[in-house]
Scaffold this motif. Structure first.
Motif, PDB file in Angstrom:
ATOM      1  N   ALA A  68       0.826  -1.103  -0.126  1.00  0.00           N
ATOM      2  CA  ALA A  68       0.170   0.000   0.116  1.00  0.00           C
ATOM      3  C   ALA A  68       1.024   1.282  -0.054  1.00  0.00           C
ATOM      4  CB  ALA A  68      -0.825   0.055   1.359  1.00  0.00           C
ATOM      5  N   GLY A  69       0.847   2.209  -1.015  1.00  0.00           N
ATOM      6  CA  GLY A  69       1.649   3.257  -1.006  1.00  0.00           C
ATOM      7  C   GLY A  69       0.732   4.727  -0.831  1.00  0.00           C
ATOM      8  N   PHE A  70       1.252   5.617  -1.885  1.00  0.00           N
ATOM      9  CA  PHE A  70       0.821   6.989  -1.704  1.00  0.00           C
ATOM     10  C   PHE A  70      -0.636   6.919  -1.829  1.00  0.00           C
ATOM     11  CE2 PHE A  70      -0.772  10.855  -3.551  1.00  0.00           C
ATOM     12  CZ  PHE A  70      -0.383  11.698  -2.712  1.00  0.00           C
ATOM     13  N   ARG A  71      -1.038   6.303  -2.851  1.00  0.00           N
ATOM     14  CA  ARG A  71      -2.661   6.601  -3.106  1.00  0.00           C
ATOM     15  C   ARG A  71      -3.553   5.946  -1.872  1.00  0.00           C
ATOM     16  NH1 ARG A  71      -3.399   4.518  -9.068  1.00  0.00           N
ATOM     17  NH2 ARG A  71      -2.216   2.914  -8.328  1.00  0.00           N
ATOM     18  N   THR A  72      -3.007   4.667  -1.449  1.00  0.00           N
ATOM     19  CA  THR A  72      -3.964   3.998  -0.554  1.00  0.00           C
ATOM     20  C   THR A  72      -3.855   5.056   0.833  1.00  0.00           C
ATOM     21  OG1 THR A  72      -3.284   1.876  -1.491  1.00  0.00           O
ATOM     22  CG2 THR A  72      -4.325   1.854   0.869  1.00  0.00           C
ATOM     23  N   HIS A  73      -2.784   5.075   1.175  1.00  0.00           N
ATOM     24  CA  HIS A  73      -2.674   5.855   2.570  1.00  0.00           C
ATOM     25  C   HIS A  73      -3.423   7.361   2.480  1.00  0.00           C
ATOM     26  CE1 HIS A  73       0.351   3.110   3.582  1.00  0.00           C
ATOM     27  NE2 HIS A  73       0.177   3.052   4.684  1.00  0.00           N
ATOM     28  N   PHE A  74      -3.135   7.948   1.301  1.00  0.00           N
ATOM     29  CA  PHE A  74      -3.718   9.335   0.977  1.00  0.00           C
ATOM     30  C   PHE A  74      -5.522   9.200   0.995  1.00  0.00           C
ATOM     31  CE2 PHE A  74      -5.931  12.043  -2.241  1.00  0.00           C
ATOM     32  CZ  PHE A  74      -5.363  13.294  -1.868  1.00  0.00           C
ATOM     33  N   LEU A  75      -5.922   8.202   0.676  1.00  0.00           N
ATOM     34  CA  LEU A  75      -7.495   7.746   0.606  1.00  0.00           C
ATOM     35  C   LEU A  75      -7.896   7.454   1.903  1.00  0.00           C
ATOM     36  CD1 LEU A  75      -7.946   5.990  -2.916  1.00  0.00           C
ATOM     37  CD2 LEU A  75      -8.567   8.467  -2.093  1.00  0.00           C
ATOM     38  N   VAL A  76      -7.224   6.375   2.675  1.00  0.00           N
ATOM     39  CA  VAL A  76      -7.427   6.106   4.019  1.00  0.00           C
ATOM     40  C   VAL A  76      -7.543   7.434   4.760  1.00  0.00           C
ATOM     41  CG1 VAL A  76      -6.608   4.764   6.035  1.00  0.00           C
ATOM     42  CG2 VAL A  76      -6.661   3.620   3.761  1.00  0.00           C
ATOM     43  N   ALA A  77      -6.637   8.265   4.711  1.00  0.00           N
ATOM     44  CA  ALA A  77      -6.572   9.468   5.829  1.00  0.00           C
ATOM     45  C   ALA A  77      -7.696  10.442   5.303  1.00  0.00           C
ATOM     46  CB  ALA A  77      -5.040  10.039   5.728  1.00  0.00           C
ATOM     47  N   MET A  78      -7.895  10.752   4.157  1.00  0.00           N
ATOM     48  CA  MET A  78      -8.925  11.504   3.800  1.00  0.00           C
ATOM     49  C   MET A  78     -10.314  10.895   4.089  1.00  0.00           C
ATOM     50  SD  MET A  78      -9.269  13.553   0.053  1.00  0.00           S
ATOM     51  CE  MET A  78      -9.268  11.968  -0.672  1.00  0.00           C
ATOM     52  N   GLY A  79     -10.440   9.755   3.803  1.00  0.00           N
ATOM     53  CA  GLY A  79     -11.834   9.162   4.249  1.00  0.00           C
ATOM     54  C   GLY A  79     -11.743   8.942   5.644  1.00  0.00           C
ATOM     55  N   ALA A  80     -11.240   8.732   6.618  1.00  0.00           N
ATOM     56  CA  ALA A  80     -11.271   8.607   7.778  1.00  0.00           C
ATOM     57  C   ALA A  80     -11.574  10.154   8.388  1.00  0.00           C
ATOM     58  CB  ALA A  80      -9.806   8.146   8.592  1.00  0.00           C
TER      59      ALA A  80
END
Length: 160
Positions: free
Chosen positions: A28-40
């Motif tokens: 899991a790289g940039f896009r996954t962590h970006f989306l997880v943080a933003m969604g949370a």
């Protein structure tokens, strides 16, 4: 405008962790962590502020922790998908833990706790880099020794 800032902060902080994971070529790289943080962050904002119009009388009660608690459950599911058991070794635990803490950082940013979110992000990045440095100098030798011992045991088992 404050809510937009909270989501932006979460996305940037999650993206920083994702960049480190991307650099290390992890699952899991940039896009996954970006989306997880933003969604949370968005779920946290919705949890705390999204239902204020429902409270029209004293008979209604709002529990702002309910959506936030479900974020933790959802991230557990995503994290479980990154864990792989292969050839007597477990891979992906750090990635799963990274997604978990990234969601928590997003939730902190979504709650407006910017200092806590930034501090935690810095600790995560230091931890990932420090452990990587430590394992590069110490870990591989120990891991190879353990692998050699295991291979020797398997050969002995096959011979008998």
């Amino acid at each position: 405008m404050e809510f937009f800032l909270r989501i932006l902060a979460a996305a940037l902080l999650g993206g920083l962790i994702g960049l480190e994971r991307e650099y290390r070529a992890k699952e899991a790289g940039f896009r996954t962590h970006f989306l997880v943080a933003m969604g949370a962050a968005l779920f946290m904002i919705l949890s705390a502020h999204g239902f204020s119009d429902v409270l029209t009388s004293e008979n209604h009660r709002l529990d702002v922790s309910r959506i936030a608690a479900q974020v933790v459950t959802g991230i557990g599911f995503i994290g479980a998908g990154t864990i792989i058991f292969q050839r007597h070794a477990v891979r992906g635990l750090t990635t799963a833990a990274g997604l978990w803490v990234t969601a928590a950082i997003g939730m902190a940013a979504g709650a407006g706790m910017y200092g806590l979110a930034v501090f935690t992000t810095v600790l995560v990045l230091i931890g990932l880099e420090a452990f990587n440095h430590f394992l590069r100098h110490i870990g591989p030798k120990e891991a190879e020794k353990g692998k050699e011992d295991k291979d020797l045991n398997e050969e002995n088992d096959q011979e008998t």
